[in-house]
Structures are given as C-alpha cells and as structure tokens.
Design a protein around this motif. Structure first.
Motif, PDB file in Angstrom:
ATOM      1  N   ARG A   1     -34.179   1.906 123.556  1.00 55.70           N
ATOM      2  CA  ARG A   1     -35.589   2.317 123.603  1.00 55.70           C
ATOM      3  C   ARG A   1     -36.496   1.267 122.961  1.00 55.70           C
ATOM      4  NH1 ARG A   1     -33.213   7.212 122.022  1.00 55.70           N
ATOM      5  NH2 ARG A   1     -32.959   8.595 123.775  1.00 55.70           N
ATOM      6  N   GLU A   2     -36.080   0.729 121.824  1.00 55.32           N
ATOM      7  CA  GLU A   2     -36.877  -0.301 121.149  1.00 55.32           C
ATOM      8  C   GLU A   2     -36.920  -1.595 121.974  1.00 55.32           C
ATOM      9  OE1 GLU A   2     -39.318  -2.306 118.515  1.00 55.32           O
ATOM     10  OE2 GLU A   2     -38.982  -0.169 118.844  1.00 55.32           O
ATOM     11  N   LEU A   3     -35.810  -1.945 122.569  1.00 54.85           N
ATOM     12  CA  LEU A   3     -35.782  -3.130 123.424  1.00 54.85           C
ATOM     13  C   LEU A   3     -36.803  -2.983 124.556  1.00 54.85           C
ATOM     14  CD1 LEU A   3     -32.714  -5.029 124.719  1.00 54.85           C
ATOM     15  CD2 LEU A   3     -34.425  -4.246 126.323  1.00 54.85           C
ATOM     16  N   LEU A   4     -36.798  -1.857 125.244  1.00 50.13           N
ATOM     17  CA  LEU A   4     -37.731  -1.647 126.353  1.00 50.13           C
ATOM     18  C   LEU A   4     -39.171  -1.627 125.856  1.00 50.13           C
ATOM     19  CD1 LEU A   4     -35.735   1.037 128.344  1.00 50.13           C
ATOM     20  CD2 LEU A   4     -36.017  -1.386 128.923  1.00 50.13           C
ATOM     21  N   ARG A   5     -39.409  -1.019 124.701  1.00 51.12           N
ATOM     22  CA  ARG A   5     -40.752  -0.965 124.141  1.00 51.12           C
ATOM     23  C   ARG A   5     -41.263  -2.364 123.782  1.00 51.12           C
ATOM     24  NH1 ARG A   5     -43.525  -1.685 120.180  1.00 51.12           N
ATOM     25  NH2 ARG A   5     -41.853  -2.288 118.799  1.00 51.12           N
ATOM     26  N   SER A   6     -40.341  -3.239 123.353  1.00 46.78           N
ATOM     27  CA  SER A   6     -40.728  -4.572 122.885  1.00 46.78           C
ATOM     28  C   SER A   6     -41.063  -5.550 124.007  1.00 46.78           C
ATOM     29  CB  SER A   6     -39.627  -5.166 122.008  1.00 46.78           C
ATOM     30  OG  SER A   6     -38.522  -5.580 122.789  1.00 46.78           O
TER      31      SER A   6
ATOM     32  N   ARG B   1     -33.942  -8.804 133.548  1.00 46.93           N
ATOM     33  CA  ARG B   1     -32.661  -8.102 133.667  1.00 46.93           C
ATOM     34  C   ARG B   1     -31.898  -8.197 132.358  1.00 46.93           C
ATOM     35  NH1 ARG B   1     -29.054 -10.180 138.061  1.00 46.93           N
ATOM     36  NH2 ARG B   1     -29.579 -12.164 137.120  1.00 46.93           N
ATOM     37  N   LEU B   2     -31.076  -7.174 132.098  1.00 47.96           N
ATOM     38  CA  LEU B   2     -30.257  -7.064 130.890  1.00 47.96           C
ATOM     39  C   LEU B   2     -28.802  -6.916 131.295  1.00 47.96           C
ATOM     40  CD1 LEU B   2     -30.018  -6.467 127.741  1.00 47.96           C
ATOM     41  CD2 LEU B   2     -30.236  -4.043 128.387  1.00 47.96           C
ATOM     42  N   LEU B   3     -27.920  -7.649 130.630  1.00 48.04           N
ATOM     43  CA  LEU B   3     -26.484  -7.517 130.862  1.00 48.04           C
ATOM     44  C   LEU B   3     -25.944  -6.413 129.970  1.00 48.04           C
ATOM     45  CD1 LEU B   3     -24.019  -8.812 132.354  1.00 48.04           C
ATOM     46  CD2 LEU B   3     -23.600 -10.041 130.219  1.00 48.04           C
ATOM     47  N   VAL B   4     -25.308  -5.410 130.572  1.00 49.28           N
ATOM     48  CA  VAL B   4     -24.710  -4.318 129.805  1.00 49.28           C
ATOM     49  C   VAL B   4     -23.202  -4.328 130.026  1.00 49.28           C
ATOM     50  CG1 VAL B   4     -26.793  -2.903 129.801  1.00 49.28           C
ATOM     51  CG2 VAL B   4     -25.157  -2.644 131.658  1.00 49.28           C
ATOM     52  N   ALA B   5     -22.472  -3.873 129.019  1.00 48.81           N
ATOM     53  CA  ALA B   5     -21.018  -3.924 129.035  1.00 48.81           C
ATOM     54  C   ALA B   5     -20.446  -2.522 128.841  1.00 48.81           C
ATOM     55  CB  ALA B   5     -20.533  -4.854 127.926  1.00 48.81           C
ATOM     56  N   ARG B   6     -19.466  -2.153 129.684  1.00 46.67           N
ATOM     57  CA  ARG B   6     -18.832  -0.835 129.567  1.00 46.67           C
ATOM     58  C   ARG B   6     -17.526  -0.961 128.787  1.00 46.67           C
ATOM     59  NH1 ARG B   6     -17.332   2.644 134.765  1.00 46.67           N
ATOM     60  NH2 ARG B   6     -15.486   1.327 134.658  1.00 46.67           N
ATOM     61  N   ARG B   7     -17.412  -0.167 127.723  1.00 47.10           N
ATOM     62  CA  ARG B   7     -16.239  -0.182 126.848  1.00 47.10           C
ATOM     63  C   ARG B   7     -14.991   0.264 127.603  1.00 47.10           C
ATOM     64  NH1 ARG B   7     -16.195  -2.208 121.649  1.00 47.10           N
ATOM     65  NH2 ARG B   7     -14.240  -1.109 121.658  1.00 47.10           N
TER      66      ARG B   7
ATOM     67  N   HIS C   1     -14.055  -4.695 127.417  1.00 45.39           N
ATOM     68  CA  HIS C   1     -14.890  -4.114 128.463  1.00 45.39           C
ATOM     69  C   HIS C   1     -14.167  -4.142 129.811  1.00 45.39           C
ATOM     70  CE1 HIS C   1     -17.694  -5.860 125.433  1.00 45.39           C
ATOM     71  NE2 HIS C   1     -18.088  -4.604 125.447  1.00 45.39           N
ATOM     72  N   ASP C   2     -14.522  -3.168 130.674  1.00 43.25           N
ATOM     73  CA  ASP C   2     -13.946  -3.175 132.018  1.00 43.25           C
ATOM     74  C   ASP C   2     -14.988  -3.425 133.106  1.00 43.25           C
ATOM     75  OD1 ASP C   2     -15.247  -0.724 132.053  1.00 43.25           O
ATOM     76  OD2 ASP C   2     -13.439   0.458 132.391  1.00 43.25           O
ATOM     77  N   GLU C   3     -16.285  -3.423 132.726  1.00 42.42           N
ATOM     78  CA  GLU C   3     -17.345  -3.736 133.679  1.00 42.42           C
ATOM     79  C   GLU C   3     -18.523  -4.353 132.962  1.00 42.42           C
ATOM     80  OE1 GLU C   3     -18.786  -1.483 137.006  1.00 42.42           O
ATOM     81  OE2 GLU C   3     -17.132  -0.065 136.776  1.00 42.42           O
ATOM     82  N   LEU C   4     -19.194  -5.245 133.677  1.00 40.62           N
ATOM     83  CA  LEU C   4     -20.458  -5.816 133.231  1.00 40.62           C
ATOM     84  C   LEU C   4     -21.453  -5.625 134.366  1.00 40.62           C
ATOM     85  CD1 LEU C   4     -19.218  -9.262 131.832  1.00 40.62           C
ATOM     86  CD2 LEU C   4     -19.779  -7.216 130.508  1.00 40.62           C
ATOM     87  N   TRP C   5     -22.656  -5.200 134.041  1.00 41.01           N
ATOM     88  CA  TRP C   5     -23.718  -5.037 135.036  1.00 41.01           C
ATOM     89  C   TRP C   5     -24.979  -5.709 134.544  1.00 41.01           C
ATOM     90  CZ3 TRP C   5     -24.003   0.938 136.177  1.00 41.01           C
ATOM     91  CH2 TRP C   5     -22.870   1.341 136.893  1.00 41.01           C
ATOM     92  N   TRP C   6     -25.704  -6.322 135.469  1.00 45.01           N
ATOM     93  CA  TRP C   6     -27.074  -6.759 135.205  1.00 45.01           C
ATOM     94  C   TRP C   6     -27.975  -5.637 135.678  1.00 45.01           C
ATOM     95  CZ3 TRP C   6     -28.568 -10.782 132.380  1.00 45.01           C
ATOM     96  CH2 TRP C   6     -27.694 -11.856 132.208  1.00 45.01           C
ATOM     97  N   ILE C   7     -28.787  -5.104 134.794  1.00 45.70           N
ATOM     98  CA  ILE C   7     -29.689  -4.013 135.174  1.00 45.70           C
ATOM     99  C   ILE C   7     -31.144  -4.463 135.062  1.00 45.70           C
ATOM    100  CG2 ILE C   7     -28.036  -2.192 134.575  1.00 45.70           C
ATOM    101  CD1 ILE C   7     -29.738  -1.741 132.014  1.00 45.70           C
ATOM    102  N   ASP C   8     -31.981  -3.854 135.883  1.00 44.23           N
ATOM    103  CA  ASP C   8     -33.407  -4.169 135.928  1.00 44.23           C
ATOM    104  C   ASP C   8     -34.097  -3.556 134.713  1.00 44.23           C
ATOM    105  OD1 ASP C   8     -36.015  -4.704 136.669  1.00 44.23           O
ATOM    106  OD2 ASP C   8     -35.908  -3.626 138.563  1.00 44.23           O
ATOM    107  N   LEU C   9     -34.913  -4.345 134.044  1.00 44.82           N
ATOM    108  CA  LEU C   9     -35.636  -3.852 132.870  1.00 44.82           C
ATOM    109  C   LEU C   9     -36.965  -3.194 133.229  1.00 44.82           C
ATOM    110  CD1 LEU C   9     -34.928  -6.782 130.401  1.00 44.82           C
ATOM    111  CD2 LEU C   9     -34.121  -4.414 130.205  1.00 44.82           C
ATOM    112  N   ALA C  10     -37.395  -3.306 134.475  1.00 44.71           N
ATOM    113  CA  ALA C  10     -38.706  -2.785 134.867  1.00 44.71           C
ATOM    114  C   ALA C  10     -38.718  -1.267 135.047  1.00 44.71           C
ATOM    115  CB  ALA C  10     -39.179  -3.455 136.151  1.00 44.71           C
ATOM    116  N   GLY C  11     -37.599  -0.682 135.410  1.00 45.74           N
ATOM    117  CA  GLY C  11     -37.574   0.758 135.676  1.00 45.74           C
ATOM    118  C   GLY C  11     -36.908   1.535 134.559  1.00 45.74           C
ATOM    119  N   GLU C  12     -36.338   2.660 134.935  1.00 42.94           N
ATOM    120  CA  GLU C  12     -35.684   3.561 133.974  1.00 42.94           C
ATOM    121  C   GLU C  12     -34.169   3.382 133.933  1.00 42.94           C
ATOM    122  OE1 GLU C  12     -37.260   5.874 131.919  1.00 42.94           O
ATOM    123  OE2 GLU C  12     -39.020   4.735 132.554  1.00 42.94           O
ATOM    124  N   GLU C  13     -33.642   2.413 134.677  1.00 42.53           N
ATOM    125  CA  GLU C  13     -32.196   2.245 134.796  1.00 42.53           C
ATOM    126  C   GLU C  13     -31.508   2.141 133.431  1.00 42.53           C
ATOM    127  OE1 GLU C  13     -29.036  -0.440 137.377  1.00 42.53           O
ATOM    128  OE2 GLU C  13     -31.092  -1.153 137.142  1.00 42.53           O
TER     129      GLU C  13
END
Length: 140
Positions: A134-139, A21-27, A107-119
């Motif tokens: 794209r590079e992160l997912l490829r790596s 999972r990856l933590l993403v932040a919304r500006r 930021h106003d939101e933080l989400w943990w997203i699944d790295l296995a799919g296209e999310e």
C-alpha cells in the motif's frame, strides 16, 4: 520491538526513474508461506550492511544484479514489522545485470505486474507485506 531480526527486501521495478511494473515473487517454502507473494530478499548476516545483504540475496535468489534506489521507509527504525521477532527494510531496485530474473531459491514463480491498476493489491501477499504494498503504491 528492539532486537528484531533484520530482513531486507527489494521492490524491483522496471525503472527506478519512472516505474510502471513491479516484480513479485511467490514463495515455495516454508509450507505456511508457500503460494503467497512477497518482495524478494532475506536476512542480514552478521557484519553485513542492509544494502549489501539485499544485493547478495537478490543475486542468490534471482540470479541478477540490481541497483538500489530510495528506501521505502517503514514505521519503525528497522523498517516494517513482519512479526514479533523480525522487521524488514525495503528498497526500490532495478535490474542492471544478469538478464532476466529467475526462480533460483525460495520461489516458484516471478511475475511483472502493472503498477497503474489494482493488480498489486489483488495478489495473495504474505500478510505482513500488505502495508508495504500500500505504501509503495501511495509513493508512486
């Protein structure tokens, strides 16, 4: 592309050794970027190393301490071009202290997203971050 402002960002994952999972932040600001997703981080201050700046920025923005892993190396010496005046170096990171990341600044939101799919690719990222995602997912 010399003399670019140096920005640093963290690809915070649930585990550096085996990320799922990856933590993403919304500006939340500025208005032109509000609502878009990004890697948390910020600019390197005079006298700081990129790594120290990233650790500081994550403490300020999310209230947690991270351990840095490998750098997600970009196409230029300063990392990934963001615009004509700035570039960002990005490191994998894992939360090691401070509990759960929170939206303290920028930021106003933080989400943990699944790295296995296209999310990750389906989010509305800051445009300059798409090649990094794209590079992160490829790596992985």
């Amino acid at each position: 592309m010399a003399n670019l402002k140096q920005i640093v960002g963290a690809a915070i994952v649930d585990s550096i050794a085996a990320p799922t999972r990856l933590l993403v932040a919304r500006r939340s600001a500025p208005p032109a970027l509000a609502g878009l997703w990004e890697f948390p981080g910020g600019k390197v201050e005079p006298g700081e190393t990129c790594e120290n700046a990233l650790l500081r920025e994550i403490r300020e923005e999310l209230g947690v301490t991270v351990t840095l892993g490998a750098e997600l190396v970009g196409p230029i010496d300063q990392g990934w071009p963001l615009n004509e005046s700035a570039a960002m170096r990005v490191w994998f990171a894992e939360v090691t202290d401070g509990g759960v990341p929170d939206t303290l600044e920028d930021h106003d939101e933080l989400w943990w997203i699944d790295l296995a799919g296209e999310e990750a690719l389906e989010l509305d990222w800051i445009p300059a971050d798409y090649p990094i995602v794209r590079e992160l997912l490829r790596s992985l």
